[in-house]
Design a protein around this motif. Structure first.
Motif, short mmCIF file in Angstrom:
data_model
loop_
_atom_site.label_atom_id
_atom_site.label_comp_id
_atom_site.label_asym_id
_atom_site.label_seq_id
_atom_site.Cartn_x
_atom_site.Cartn_y
_atom_site.Cartn_z
N GLN A 181 0.82 -1.21 0.00
CA GLN A 181 0.00 0.00 0.00
C GLN A 181 0.85 1.26 0.00
N PRO A 182 0.42 2.29 -0.74
CA PRO A 182 1.14 3.57 -0.68
C PRO A 182 0.85 4.28 0.64
N ARG A 183 1.76 5.09 1.08
CA ARG A 183 1.53 5.89 2.29
C ARG A 183 0.47 6.94 1.99
N PHE A 184 -0.30 7.31 3.01
CA PHE A 184 -1.35 8.29 2.81
C PHE A 184 -0.78 9.60 2.28
N ALA A 185 0.38 10.02 2.73
CA ALA A 185 0.96 11.29 2.27
C ALA A 185 1.11 11.32 0.75
N GLU A 186 1.44 10.18 0.14
CA GLU A 186 1.56 10.11 -1.33
C GLU A 186 0.20 10.32 -1.99
N ILE A 187 -0.82 9.65 -1.45
CA ILE A 187 -2.18 9.78 -1.98
C ILE A 187 -2.67 11.21 -1.80
N GLU A 188 -2.46 11.76 -0.61
CA GLU A 188 -2.92 13.12 -0.31
C GLU A 188 -2.29 14.15 -1.25
N LYS A 189 -0.99 14.06 -1.45
CA LYS A 189 -0.30 15.02 -2.32
C LYS A 189 -0.84 14.95 -3.74
N ALA A 190 -0.95 13.75 -4.28
CA ALA A 190 -1.45 13.58 -5.65
C ALA A 190 -2.91 14.00 -5.76
N ALA A 191 -3.70 13.70 -4.75
CA ALA A 191 -5.12 14.09 -4.75
C ALA A 191 -5.25 15.62 -4.77
#
Length: 110
Positions: free
Chosen positions: A44-54
């Motif tokens: 799973q990707p870290r939430f920080a990666e998802i948040e930044k891209a989102a």
């Protein structure tokens, strides 16, 4: 992605990846909630990666991590607040989507 509609305001799905975010936005979602703690799964990707891209594509993202099978009333309240804070519709995700759906259900029965 396996998105399941729960209500007019919320849908749930299993773990999303950065590459899925354009599809999430194109489906009309305004925000996402991550209910999966970082490090729960090796892939799973870290939430920080998802948040930044989102955020880069105009999706709000909130982190409400909940241990699988161990949701507390504090977790339920935090999930409810996240739903209130985000513009609808929202996509919540976890390992399978079940934890997110359970949080929604518990939030509506308290």
């Amino acid at each position: 992605m396996g998105i399941q509609r729960i209500s007019s305001k919320l849908s749930v799905c299993p773990q999303i990846l950065v590459k899925d975010l354009a599809e999430v936005k194109a489906a009309g979602f305004m925000g996402i909630i991550c209910n999966r703690p970082d490090g729960e799964g090796a892939d799973q990707p870290r939430f920080a990666e998802i948040e930044k891209a989102a955020n880069e594509i105009g999706l709000a993202a909130l982190y409400v991590p909940v241990q699988s099978g161990a949701a507390s009333m504090r977790d339920v309240a935090a999930f409810g607040k996240a739903l209130e804070d985000l513009e609808n519709p929202v996509l919540a995700y976890c390992g399978s989507g079940m934890r997110s759906a359970s949080l929604w259900s518990l939030q509506h029965t308290r």
